[in-house]
Design an enzyme around this catalytic site. Structure first.
Site, PDB file in Angstrom:
ATOM      1  N   LYS A 196      -8.230   0.759   0.513  1.00 55.24           N
ATOM      2  CA  LYS A 196      -8.344   1.116  -0.901  1.00 55.24           C
ATOM      3  C   LYS A 196      -9.766   0.951  -1.425  1.00 55.24           C
ATOM      4  CE  LYS A 196      -3.508   0.596  -2.064  1.00 55.24           C
ATOM      5  NZ  LYS A 196      -2.925   0.088  -0.798  1.00 55.24           N
TER       6      LYS A 196
HETATM    7  C1  LIG Z   1      -1.855   0.747  -0.151  1.00 49.89           C
HETATM    8  C2  LIG Z   1      -1.622   0.423   1.275  1.00 49.89           C
HETATM    9  C3  LIG Z   1      -0.866   1.259   2.121  1.00 49.89           C
HETATM   10  C4  LIG Z   1      -0.137   2.482   1.626  1.00 49.89           C
HETATM   11  O1  LIG Z   1      -1.001   3.505   1.236  1.00 49.89           O
HETATM   12  P1  LIG Z   1      -0.468   4.705   0.310  1.00 49.89           P
HETATM   13  O2  LIG Z   1      -1.659   5.527   0.011  1.00 49.89           O
HETATM   14  O3  LIG Z   1       0.108   4.054  -0.909  1.00 49.89           O
HETATM   15  O4  LIG Z   1       0.568   5.429   1.081  1.00 49.89           O
HETATM   16  C5  LIG Z   1      -0.761   0.936   3.466  1.00 49.89           C
HETATM   17  N1  LIG Z   1      -1.350  -0.164   3.953  1.00 49.89           N
HETATM   18  C6  LIG Z   1      -2.077  -1.011   3.180  1.00 49.89           C
HETATM   19  C7  LIG Z   1      -2.685  -2.219   3.782  1.00 49.89           C
HETATM   20  C8  LIG Z   1      -2.246  -0.738   1.813  1.00 49.89           C
HETATM   21  O5  LIG Z   1      -2.958  -1.582   1.053  1.00 49.89           O
END
Ligand SMILES: *Cc1c(COP(=O)(O)O)cnc(C)c1O
Length: 437
Positions: free
Chosen positions: A105
């Site tokens: 993210k």
């Molecule tokens: C947010 C997140 C996901 C999922 O990603 P999306 O874009 O919501 O499908 C998977 N793994 C981790 C570690 C995350 O922080």
């Protein structure tokens, strides 16, 4: 870039407008109207192009000069880069956790923060980002916006309900990052934020905006690493690849599908979920049944109503058949997640976090079912962020990434607040109403 709401019931907007609005006024999600084919640009990339160079090509191709010189912008925005690591026969992990909060993210949050800063400076305006967090997203947002000009961030988190590390990540930055410790649950935090945005009078006095995961400014940059991985693989002589995406809200997968629409040659995608499997179920039955989520080890994927499903549907024209041609679903239980983590540690000396492990097992299944394209699993978080689960699976405690260990040593500060929007309103007015340009 012009964008339109997935609900088709509000005016078209520019990229800048979509960034500051987040959600469209009709409640829909913004999607680019035109999907230009930029394959000619992508084809010129090779293994020698670093991540900012790849990102700049895509920005120039799809956004033009909306953010000024694209390469200057990406060099400043991404001081971290993905790494491609082979973990077993035909399977590579694209490690996306080398950024400040050690999860993928960081890419979306950094891009959004840098883009907002640039656009605000151009217009001589300020913005106050108001956001509620149950832990992880908040820390990526806090890190990305820290020290940005013309922007303050107010983060609400439930007192005593985020992990000690997450709390430190939210409260130790200071400066333009303001942490509010709510005497309530995460739902209270979310309600307060929602009510603040609905308070017209407050919004006239304080320029509130959001930075949540549905913002198109967090989605577009997540397409960059798919292209980066492809360029690296092509340089290494790999002719065909598929991307396996551990998914919850499906932002990451949607970004990959956008990259494909822009001309990236991809064999296919795998939507890998834990038992919160509404999308794999849809791919199997053509029935979409959003529901309450259940708790699993891969908790960032515990989503029962994936917010980006509408965007995926928009891309595939609402056709399940079309989506199935490009996306395969795989569902992995907690037990299988643990076994995969254990096996990779024992057989390959590789630590996997529980989210990435879901992807790796899904990749193995695809290979076993006869798909011999190279499987690129998105490594969504550093294993050190999930110490307890990794310990349970492998018997060994992985190292915490250095930048996270350092945070634990610091002293944090958060202002306590009651779960009442009137208190939040008073806080925002006192802090920000006077200083708005
Ligand atoms: C947010 C997140 C996901 C999922 O990603 P999306 O874009 O919501 O499908 C998977 N793994 C981790 C570690 C995350 O922080």
């Amino acid at each position: 870039m012009r964008l339109r709401s997935t609900n088709n019931n509000s005016p078209e907007v520019s990229f800048a407008e979509a960034l500051f609005q987040g959600l469209a006024p009709d409640g829909g999600l913004y999607m680019p109207i035109a999907l230009p084919n930029i394959f000619d640009r992508l084809e010129k990339l090779d293994g020698g192009n670093d991540f900012p160079a790849v990102a700049a090509q895509i920005i120039e191709g799809v956004l033009g000069d909306e953010l000024g010189n694209a390469l200057d912008f990406t060099r400043q925005t991404f001081p971290f880069a993905p790494a491609l690591v082979r973990v077993s026969e035909g399977i590579q992990v694209l490690e996306l956790w080398h950024g400040p909060s050690s999860a993928f993210k960081d890419y979306g949050a950094s891009f959004l923060a840098a883009a907002m800063e640039r656009l605000l400076q151009d217009r001589n305006q300020r913005a106050i980002i108001l956001t509620a967090t149950s832990g992880d997203t908040g820390s990526a947002v806090a890190q990305a916006f820290y020290g940005r000009e013309n922007i303050d961030v107010v983060i609400l988190f439930p007192e005593g309900r985020v992990s000690p590390l997450q709390e430190k990540q939210l409260t130790t930055l200071g400066g333009n990052i303001h942490a509010l410790q709510v005497k309530g649950a995460f739902d209270d935090c979310q309600r307060m934020v929602k009510e603040a945005f609905m308070d017209k009078q407050l919004c006239q006095q304080v320029p509130l905006t959001s930075a949540n995961s549905i913002n198109i400014g967090r989605l577009v940059p997540q397409s960059f690493y798919y292209v980066y991985a492809w360029a690296q693989l092509r340089a290494a002589g790999v002719s065909e690849c598929s991307f396996v995406v551990p998914s919850g809200n499906f932002g990451n997968l949607t970004a990959g599908v956008l990259a494909w629409k822009w001309g990236l040659p991809v064999k296919g995608f795998v939507a890998a979920t834990n038992v919160n499997d509404v999308v794999p179920e849809y791919l199997k039955t053509a029935q979409y049944n959003p529901r309450e989520s259940v708790a699993t080890y891969s908790n960032a994927m515990d989503v029962g109503t994936p917010s980006n499903f509408d965007r995926l549907q928009a891309i595939f024209g609402g056709s399940c058949e079309e989506m199935k041609n490009m996306i395969a679903g795989e569902v992995v239980t907690d037990e299988q997640t643990l076994q995969t983590m254990q096996r990779y540690y024992q057989e390959h000396k590789v630590f996997l976090d529980p989210h990435t492990a879901v992807g790796v097992l899904a990749a193995e299944r695809r290979r076993a079912s006869g798909d011999k394209s190279e499987m690129i699993v998105l490594g969504t978080a550093h294993p050190g962020k999930f110490l307890e689960v990794v310990k349970e699976a492998t018997g060994v405690l992985p190292d915490l990434p250095e930048r996270l260990a350092a945070v634990l040593e610091k002293k944090g500060h958060a202002d306590p607040i009651f779960p009442d929007v009137a208190d939040l309103r008073a806080y925002l007015l006192e802090k920000f109403a006077g200083q708005v340009i």
